[in-house]
Motif scaffolding. Structure first.
Motif, PDB file in Angstrom:
ATOM      1  N   ARG A   1     -17.497 -28.780   0.417  1.00 41.77           N
ATOM      2  CA  ARG A   1     -18.840 -29.004  -0.445  1.00 41.77           C
ATOM      3  C   ARG A   1     -19.122 -30.633  -0.169  1.00 41.77           C
ATOM      4  O   ARG A   1     -18.357 -31.386   0.116  1.00 41.77           O
ATOM      5  CB  ARG A   1     -18.859 -28.839  -1.912  1.00 41.77           C
ATOM      6  CG  ARG A   1     -18.492 -29.726  -2.883  1.00 41.77           C
ATOM      7  CD  ARG A   1     -17.139 -30.531  -2.787  1.00 41.77           C
ATOM      8  NE  ARG A   1     -16.513 -31.180  -3.706  1.00 41.77           N
ATOM      9  CZ  ARG A   1     -16.619 -32.503  -4.210  1.00 41.77           C
ATOM     10  NH1 ARG A   1     -17.158 -33.163  -3.266  1.00 41.77           N
ATOM     11  NH2 ARG A   1     -16.209 -32.809  -5.145  1.00 41.77           N
TER      12      ARG A   1
ATOM     13  N   ALA B   1     -21.495 -33.429  -1.968  1.00 43.48           N
ATOM     14  CA  ALA B   1     -22.044 -33.309  -3.285  1.00 43.48           C
ATOM     15  C   ALA B   1     -22.760 -34.686  -3.684  1.00 43.48           C
ATOM     16  O   ALA B   1     -22.424 -35.573  -4.361  1.00 43.48           O
ATOM     17  CB  ALA B   1     -21.006 -33.096  -4.304  1.00 43.48           C
ATOM     18  N   PRO B   2     -23.949 -35.087  -2.973  1.00 42.65           N
ATOM     19  CA  PRO B   2     -24.416 -36.356  -3.231  1.00 42.65           C
ATOM     20  C   PRO B   2     -25.337 -36.315  -4.475  1.00 42.65           C
ATOM     21  O   PRO B   2     -25.549 -35.231  -4.988  1.00 42.65           O
ATOM     22  CB  PRO B   2     -25.404 -36.574  -2.036  1.00 42.65           C
ATOM     23  CG  PRO B   2     -25.834 -34.946  -1.699  1.00 42.65           C
ATOM     24  CD  PRO B   2     -24.574 -34.245  -2.060  1.00 42.65           C
ATOM     25  N   SER B   3     -25.612 -37.593  -5.040  1.00 45.89           N
ATOM     26  CA  SER B   3     -26.331 -37.920  -6.207  1.00 45.89           C
ATOM     27  C   SER B   3     -27.739 -38.261  -5.592  1.00 45.89           C
ATOM     28  O   SER B   3     -27.843 -39.434  -5.067  1.00 45.89           O
ATOM     29  CB  SER B   3     -25.925 -38.756  -6.990  1.00 45.89           C
ATOM     30  OG  SER B   3     -24.480 -38.492  -7.479  1.00 45.89           O
TER      31      SER B   3
ATOM     32  N   GLU C   1     -25.820 -33.722  -7.388  1.00 43.80           N
ATOM     33  CA  GLU C   1     -25.251 -34.304  -8.581  1.00 43.80           C
ATOM     34  C   GLU C   1     -26.339 -35.091  -9.464  1.00 43.80           C
ATOM     35  O   GLU C   1     -26.257 -36.313  -9.328  1.00 43.80           O
ATOM     36  CB  GLU C   1     -23.977 -35.158  -8.084  1.00 43.80           C
ATOM     37  CG  GLU C   1     -23.122 -34.022  -7.449  1.00 43.80           C
ATOM     38  CD  GLU C   1     -21.525 -34.258  -7.751  1.00 43.80           C
ATOM     39  OE1 GLU C   1     -21.029 -35.292  -7.803  1.00 43.80           O
ATOM     40  OE2 GLU C   1     -20.729 -33.120  -7.815  1.00 43.80           O
TER      41      GLU C   1
ATOM     42  N   TYR D   1     -19.504 -37.691 -14.733  1.00 48.44           N
ATOM     43  CA  TYR D   1     -19.109 -37.350 -13.427  1.00 48.44           C
ATOM     44  C   TYR D   1     -18.007 -36.636 -13.387  1.00 48.44           C
ATOM     45  O   TYR D   1     -17.809 -35.639 -12.693  1.00 48.44           O
ATOM     46  CB  TYR D   1     -19.092 -38.612 -12.684  1.00 48.44           C
ATOM     47  CG  TYR D   1     -18.092 -38.543 -11.177  1.00 48.44           C
ATOM     48  CD1 TYR D   1     -18.758 -37.539 -10.155  1.00 48.44           C
ATOM     49  CD2 TYR D   1     -16.934 -39.087 -11.185  1.00 48.44           C
ATOM     50  CE1 TYR D   1     -17.928 -37.582  -9.012  1.00 48.44           C
ATOM     51  CE2 TYR D   1     -16.382 -38.933  -9.917  1.00 48.44           C
ATOM     52  CZ  TYR D   1     -16.733 -37.935  -8.993  1.00 48.44           C
ATOM     53  OH  TYR D   1     -16.091 -37.831  -7.763  1.00 48.44           O
TER      54      TYR D   1
ATOM     55  N   VAL E   1     -17.747 -32.568 -12.143  1.00 50.64           N
ATOM     56  CA  VAL E   1     -17.446 -32.277 -10.700  1.00 50.64           C
ATOM     57  C   VAL E   1     -16.058 -31.490 -10.716  1.00 50.64           C
ATOM     58  O   VAL E   1     -16.185 -30.465  -9.832  1.00 50.64           O
ATOM     59  CB  VAL E   1     -17.078 -33.673  -9.928  1.00 50.64           C
ATOM     60  CG1 VAL E   1     -15.390 -34.105 -10.175  1.00 50.64           C
ATOM     61  CG2 VAL E   1     -17.641 -33.796  -8.700  1.00 50.64           C
TER      62      VAL E   1
ATOM     63  N   ARG F   1     -14.016 -36.091   0.671  1.00 49.02           N
ATOM     64  CA  ARG F   1     -14.956 -37.135   0.337  1.00 49.02           C
ATOM     65  C   ARG F   1     -14.197 -38.601   0.507  1.00 49.02           C
ATOM     66  O   ARG F   1     -12.900 -38.824   1.109  1.00 49.02           O
ATOM     67  CB  ARG F   1     -15.095 -36.929  -1.137  1.00 49.02           C
ATOM     68  CG  ARG F   1     -13.900 -37.174  -2.042  1.00 49.02           C
ATOM     69  CD  ARG F   1     -14.103 -36.824  -3.590  1.00 49.02           C
ATOM     70  NE  ARG F   1     -12.946 -36.802  -4.333  1.00 49.02           N
ATOM     71  CZ  ARG F   1     -12.798 -36.274  -5.525  1.00 49.02           C
ATOM     72  NH1 ARG F   1     -13.859 -35.820  -6.168  1.00 49.02           N
ATOM     73  NH2 ARG F   1     -11.678 -36.449  -6.168  1.00 49.02           N
TER      74      ARG F   1
ATOM     75  N   LEU G   1     -13.205 -42.721  -3.730  1.00 46.84           N
ATOM     76  CA  LEU G   1     -13.210 -41.387  -4.737  1.00 46.84           C
ATOM     77  C   LEU G   1     -11.666 -41.222  -4.802  1.00 46.84           C
ATOM     78  O   LEU G   1     -11.129 -40.332  -5.693  1.00 46.84           O
ATOM     79  CB  LEU G   1     -13.920 -40.488  -4.678  1.00 46.84           C
ATOM     80  CG  LEU G   1     -15.496 -40.656  -5.067  1.00 46.84           C
ATOM     81  CD1 LEU G   1     -16.406 -39.603  -4.466  1.00 46.84           C
ATOM     82  CD2 LEU G   1     -15.743 -41.124  -6.476  1.00 46.84           C
TER      83      LEU G   1
ATOM     84  N   LYS H   1     -26.600 -47.745  -2.132  1.00 47.25           N
ATOM     85  CA  LYS H   1     -27.777 -47.100  -2.011  1.00 47.25           C
ATOM     86  C   LYS H   1     -28.857 -48.165  -1.745  1.00 47.25           C
ATOM     87  O   LYS H   1     -30.106 -47.781  -1.501  1.00 47.25           O
ATOM     88  CB  LYS H   1     -27.919 -46.103  -2.928  1.00 47.25           C
ATOM     89  CG  LYS H   1     -27.033 -44.782  -2.729  1.00 47.25           C
ATOM     90  CD  LYS H   1     -27.387 -43.785  -3.623  1.00 47.25           C
ATOM     91  CE  LYS H   1     -26.673 -42.527  -3.313  1.00 47.25           C
ATOM     92  NZ  LYS H   1     -26.034 -41.797  -4.323  1.00 47.25           N
TER      93      LYS H   1
END
Ligand code: GLU
Length: 294
Positions: A7, A9-11, A43, A209, A213, A227, A231, A268
């Protein structure tokens, strides 16, 4: 053996950058190489920072990357009842407590201790560990907050949680980025005490989070979490929650990060490395892959 499930799993709380491109493409490549499935998970539990516009842009960027994923995608904002059920399970185990200190109160308390020459412990992300309401508030103040509508977070009593689990935990960290993608497996020790009493839910976001998750990786049958290294330490918290909730542990791999010219992790908020601006500036796929070392 059933097909592995990966997977990404970006926010959608900002635009995707080169680091996300690396993560997404590594997951896609692994899924193809191992004849597995690739899921994209949105997410978006933080409903103030995640917007439909950013989500739309995110899918546009992923399509531009050439990513192919299964539909429908899971949106965490639509799954709060699942997180609540997991939280209730932890509450029933007596491992959750309401924490009333505000960020400013924690900060002032820790600053005072540090000014007095004490080394206040910090979690692997650099945030001071929660001192506990009793360390800062008088009994009357605590009772007044509990009786009023004062906002609180729900935190995991990490010490109790680890005592309950009893035995040391590990996770399977899998091999290099190259051909032997998921071999050999190394057993990594869980070091969750360093995180202290992590937040499981806030008043405005009834999950966190870490909790969501773990719940979703299990709900979606994710077998391989691939990932970024940022993390890596979070995996210790995730293993603890999996153990408490009786959920299976995926295999993990933490890939290298893309750094900026000053050696810092991309953010970001930095427009220069967002996939949109690079694309608008005419970057091709070929250049993108070279830039991220693929
Ligand atoms: N949503 C997280 C992020 O964008 C990643 C979650 C994960 O891969 O576990 O950083």
């Amino acid at each position: 053996m059933s097909a592995p499930v990966f997977r990404f799993a970006p926010s959608p709380n900002g635009h995707l950058h080169l680091g996300h491109a690396l993560s997404a493409l590594l997951n896609a490549r692994a899924a193809v190489a191992l004849k597995g499935r690739l899921l994209v998970r949105v997410e978006d539990i933080d409903q103030t920072r995640c917007t439909p516009e950013l989500e739309r842009d995110m899918f546009e960027d992923l399509a531009w990357l050439g990513l192919e994923w299964e539909e429908p995608v899971l949106r965490q904002s639509g799954a709060f009842p699942h997180y609540r059920a997991a939280l209730e399970k932890l509450q029933d185990l007596g491992l959750v407590y309401p924490a009333y200190l505000t960020r400013a109160e924690i900060k002032a308390f820790v600053a005072a201790r540090e000014n007095a020459g004490e080394d206040w412990p910090r979690d692997p992300d650099g945030a001071p560990l929660y001192p506990g309401d009793e360390a800062v508030l008088t009994e009357e103040e605590r009772m007044a907050r509990a009786a009023s509508d004062a906002p609180f977070a729900l935190r995991l009593d990490m010490k109790k949680a680890l005592e309950r689990i009893g035995t040391p935990l590990f996770w399977d960290e899998t091999g290099a980025e190259g051909a032997a993608l998921f071999e050999p497996v190394r057993q990594m020790p869980v070091e969750a005490a360093a995180w202290g009493d992590v937040i499981l839910a806030r008043k405005d976001t009834p999950t966190s989070y870490h909790l969501s998750v773990v719940v979703d990786d299990a709900r979606q049958g994710v077998s391989d979490v691939l990932r970024g290294r940022d993390l890596y330490h979070a995996t210790s918290v995730h293993r603890v929650l999996q153990e408490l909730l009786g959920l299976p542990a995926p295999r993990y791999r933490h890939h290298r990060l893309i750094l900026d010219q000053d050696g810092r992790k991309l953010s970001k908020s930095d427009k220069d490395t967002s996939l949109r601006s690079l694309r608008e500036a005419g970057m091709t796929h070929f250049e993108l892959r070279r830039r991220i070392g693929l």
